[in-house]
Design a protein around this motif. Structure first.
Motif, PDB file in Angstrom:
ATOM      1  N   GLN A  24       0.587  12.852   8.276  1.00 54.80           N
ATOM      2  CA  GLN A  24       1.460  12.440   7.174  1.00 54.80           C
ATOM      3  C   GLN A  24       1.685  10.930   7.129  1.00 54.80           C
ATOM      4  O   GLN A  24       1.655  10.325   6.053  1.00 54.80           O
ATOM      5  CB  GLN A  24       2.808  13.170   7.276  1.00 54.80           C
ATOM      6  N   HIS A  25       1.917  10.297   8.287  1.00 50.77           N
ATOM      7  CA  HIS A  25       2.140   8.851   8.303  1.00 50.77           C
ATOM      8  C   HIS A  25       0.885   8.092   7.870  1.00 50.77           C
ATOM      9  O   HIS A  25       0.973   7.123   7.109  1.00 50.77           O
ATOM     10  CB  HIS A  25       2.580   8.399   9.706  1.00 50.77           C
ATOM     11  N   ILE A  26      -0.263   8.547   8.347  1.00 46.29           N
ATOM     12  CA  ILE A  26      -1.517   7.894   7.960  1.00 46.29           C
ATOM     13  C   ILE A  26      -1.740   8.026   6.460  1.00 46.29           C
ATOM     14  O   ILE A  26      -2.092   7.055   5.780  1.00 46.29           O
ATOM     15  CB  ILE A  26      -2.703   8.517   8.741  1.00 46.29           C
ATOM     16  N   LEU A  27      -1.518   9.240   5.921  1.00 49.01           N
ATOM     17  CA  LEU A  27      -1.706   9.465   4.490  1.00 49.01           C
ATOM     18  C   LEU A  27      -0.728   8.638   3.668  1.00 49.01           C
ATOM     19  O   LEU A  27      -1.088   8.101   2.616  1.00 49.01           O
ATOM     20  CB  LEU A  27      -1.532  10.952   4.174  1.00 49.01           C
ATOM     21  N   PHE A  28       0.508   8.517   4.143  1.00 49.84           N
ATOM     22  CA  PHE A  28       1.508   7.743   3.393  1.00 49.84           C
ATOM     23  C   PHE A  28       1.068   6.293   3.240  1.00 49.84           C
ATOM     24  O   PHE A  28       1.041   5.747   2.130  1.00 49.84           O
ATOM     25  CB  PHE A  28       2.860   7.804   4.098  1.00 49.84           C
ATOM     26  N   TYR A  35      -2.497   2.713  -3.887  1.00 50.02           N
ATOM     27  CA  TYR A  35      -1.713   2.612  -5.135  1.00 50.02           C
ATOM     28  C   TYR A  35      -1.408   1.149  -5.465  1.00 50.02           C
ATOM     29  O   TYR A  35      -1.573   0.720  -6.616  1.00 50.02           O
ATOM     30  CB  TYR A  35      -0.418   3.402  -4.990  1.00 50.02           C
ATOM     31  N   LEU A  36      -0.973   0.381  -4.467  1.00 54.16           N
ATOM     32  CA  LEU A  36      -0.642  -1.026  -4.706  1.00 54.16           C
ATOM     33  C   LEU A  36      -1.877  -1.819  -5.125  1.00 54.16           C
ATOM     34  O   LEU A  36      -1.815  -2.643  -6.041  1.00 54.16           O
ATOM     35  CB  LEU A  36      -0.014  -1.640  -3.452  1.00 54.16           C
ATOM     36  N   VAL A  37      -3.009  -1.575  -4.463  1.00 48.76           N
ATOM     37  CA  VAL A  37      -4.257  -2.263  -4.822  1.00 48.76           C
ATOM     38  C   VAL A  37      -4.682  -1.884  -6.237  1.00 48.76           C
ATOM     39  O   VAL A  37      -5.131  -2.734  -7.014  1.00 48.76           O
ATOM     40  CB  VAL A  37      -5.371  -1.935  -3.808  1.00 48.76           C
ATOM     41  N   THR A  38      -4.518  -0.601  -6.589  1.00 54.20           N
ATOM     42  CA  THR A  38      -4.877  -0.141  -7.943  1.00 54.20           C
ATOM     43  C   THR A  38      -4.042  -0.846  -8.995  1.00 54.20           C
ATOM     44  O   THR A  38      -4.576  -1.353  -9.997  1.00 54.20           O
ATOM     45  CB  THR A  38      -4.667   1.377  -8.054  1.00 54.20           C
ATOM     46  N   PRO A  79       3.061   8.074  -6.893  1.00 55.17           N
ATOM     47  CA  PRO A  79       4.435   7.830  -6.419  1.00 55.17           C
ATOM     48  C   PRO A  79       5.167   9.102  -6.000  1.00 55.17           C
ATOM     49  O   PRO A  79       5.862   9.108  -4.975  1.00 55.17           O
ATOM     50  CB  PRO A  79       5.105   7.165  -7.635  1.00 55.17           C
ATOM     51  N   LYS A  80       5.022  10.180  -6.761  1.00 54.51           N
ATOM     52  CA  LYS A  80       5.666  11.444  -6.391  1.00 54.51           C
ATOM     53  C   LYS A  80       5.097  11.974  -5.080  1.00 54.51           C
ATOM     54  O   LYS A  80       5.844  12.482  -4.224  1.00 54.51           O
ATOM     55  CB  LYS A  80       5.469  12.467  -7.510  1.00 54.51           C
ATOM     56  N   LEU A  82       3.859  10.169  -2.676  1.00 57.38           N
ATOM     57  CA  LEU A  82       4.386   9.309  -1.625  1.00 57.38           C
ATOM     58  C   LEU A  82       5.834   9.664  -1.278  1.00 57.38           C
ATOM     59  O   LEU A  82       6.206   9.698  -0.097  1.00 57.38           O
ATOM     60  CB  LEU A  82       4.303   7.842  -2.055  1.00 57.38           C
ATOM     61  N   VAL A  83       6.642   9.924  -2.297  1.00 53.18           N
ATOM     62  CA  VAL A  83       8.038  10.321  -2.070  1.00 53.18           C
ATOM     63  C   VAL A  83       8.097  11.622  -1.280  1.00 53.18           C
ATOM     64  O   VAL A  83       8.896  11.770  -0.338  1.00 53.18           O
ATOM     65  CB  VAL A  83       8.786  10.471  -3.414  1.00 53.18           C
ATOM     66  N   ASN A  84       7.242  12.572  -1.636  1.00 55.79           N
ATOM     67  CA  ASN A  84       7.225  13.861  -0.936  1.00 55.79           C
ATOM     68  C   ASN A  84       6.812  13.710   0.529  1.00 55.79           C
ATOM     69  O   ASN A  84       7.374  14.359   1.408  1.00 55.79           O
ATOM     70  CB  ASN A  84       6.285  14.839  -1.650  1.00 55.79           C
ATOM     71  N   ILE A  85       5.830  12.855   0.793  1.00 59.28           N
ATOM     72  CA  ILE A  85       5.402  12.626   2.174  1.00 59.28           C
ATOM     73  C   ILE A  85       6.516  11.946   2.965  1.00 59.28           C
ATOM     74  O   ILE A  85       6.841  12.350   4.083  1.00 59.28           O
ATOM     75  CB  ILE A  85       4.115  11.773   2.220  1.00 59.28           C
ATOM     76  N   TYR A  86       7.133  10.917   2.361  1.00 58.79           N
ATOM     77  CA  TYR A  86       8.177  10.148   3.062  1.00 58.79           C
ATOM     78  C   TYR A  86       9.412  10.999   3.339  1.00 58.79           C
ATOM     79  O   TYR A  86       9.996  10.923   4.429  1.00 58.79           O
ATOM     80  CB  TYR A  86       8.551   8.927   2.228  1.00 58.79           C
TER      81      TYR A  86
END
Length: 317
Positions: A24-28, A35-38, A79-80, A82-86
């Motif tokens: 999960q941390h790696i995926l986040f 996402y930021l690069v995109t 973003p959703k 990422l929120v779910n993983i975090y």
């Protein structure tokens, strides 16, 4: 589940990107970086085109529209996720799921239509160069973009309304990391034959008709390029189409795999579908700025001028 109970308090559970806690941390951080690069990459494309009058041509207007759409397309799902993983929560509300579905379909179909429009632009530029300015006027380009937005919104509304008609059992797990048509139909408790029919014919048309238009355009383009007498002229003509062709291959390859190839409900199939979804929702929008800028001297020049301007601005302050 009864229709009357499907309110904003009803939640779905998303399968997510992985069920392995150690991943999960790696995926986040991986998906946050992508996402930021995109967003930054596509925003730079839009700024470069908007601030350089030499790039105010149909090809670059369509490219700027594609970059804007890619930002919105990725922002619908990542973003959703990422929120779910975090938060270590996989829940998404019924209303939130329908909203995500509508915008995902709108921006996803817009990508398809814009890629077809860009292929038509290249066809006119290479096969009918003397009439290019007349055919691809600013008014016609604007009408093409407006027509694309109108069609995508109409298609998205039809699909979203048909999903709204379905009934769902409580606490159902959507086998994906976002709300999409086929995963939602798989977990519906009511009859989905109408949804499947519309997805097959309307969804198939939305994917295959633009794909065939792109294919026909490139058959004519290649035929015209091969008739060019000089090798340098052929290389220049191919270079103007290479970036677009690379994006088309990557995007349509994964979209056709996800929507037009049957899949089962097994765990392995869900993982394969999720991987395909990541390719066209995250990876393709991420790669687009690099593909279009690295293979295009005008874009590289405009981007360098913007970055130098930013460095100069920062130094002054």
């Amino acid at each position: 589940m009864a229709r009357g109970n499907q309110t904003s308090t009803f939640d779905f559970l998303l399968w997510g990107l992985s069920e392995q806690p150690q991943q999960q941390h790696i995926l986040f951080f991986l998906f946050l970086w992508m996402y930021l690069v995109t967003v930054v990459g596509n925003l730079l494309i839009v700024l470069a085109i908007g601030t350089d009058v030499r790039l105010h041509t149909p090809m670059y207007i369509f490219l700027a529209s594609l970059s804007c759409d890619d930002i919105l397309f990725t922002s619908t799902t990542v973003p959703k996720a990422l929120v779910n993983i975090y938060s270590q929560s996989r829940a998404i509300s019924y209303a939130g799921c329908l909203a995500q579905l509508y915008f995902f379909l709108t921006f996803g179909d817009m990508d398809i239509f814009l890629l077809a429009t860009m292929a038509y632009d290249r066809f006119v530029a290479i096969c009918h160069p003397l009439h290019y300015q007349m055919i691809m006027s600013f008014r016609r380009c604007s009408l093409l973009v407006i027509a694309c937005w109108t069609l995508t919104n109409l298609v998205a509304m039809i699909h979203t309304f048909l999903i709204f008609r379905l009934s769902f059992c409580s606490k159902k797990i959507i086998p994906d990391f976002f709300c999409d048509l086929e995963p939602l139909m798989k977990i519906a408790c009511s009859e989905t034959r109408i949804n499947e029919f519309v997805l097959l014919f309307l969804g198939g048309a939305v994917i295959l008709i633009p794909f065939l238009l792109i294919l026909v355009s490139y058959i004519h383009i290649v035929s015209a390029i091969l008739r060019v007498p000089s090798a340098q002229g052929r290389r220049k003509a191919f270079s103007t189409c290479g970036s677009h062709l690379a994006v088309v291959t990557l995007f349509f390859g994964t979209v056709i795999r996800a929507y037009l190839c049957p899949s089962s409900s097994s765990s392995k199939s869900v993982i394969e579908d999720t991987a395909a979804a990541v390719m066209y929702t995250v990876v393709t929008p991420l790669l687009n700025p690099f593909i279009y800028s690295l293979r295009n001297k005008d874009m590289k020049g405009a981007l360098v001028r913007i970055l130098r301007g930013k460095v100069f601005f920062s130094w002054r302050h």
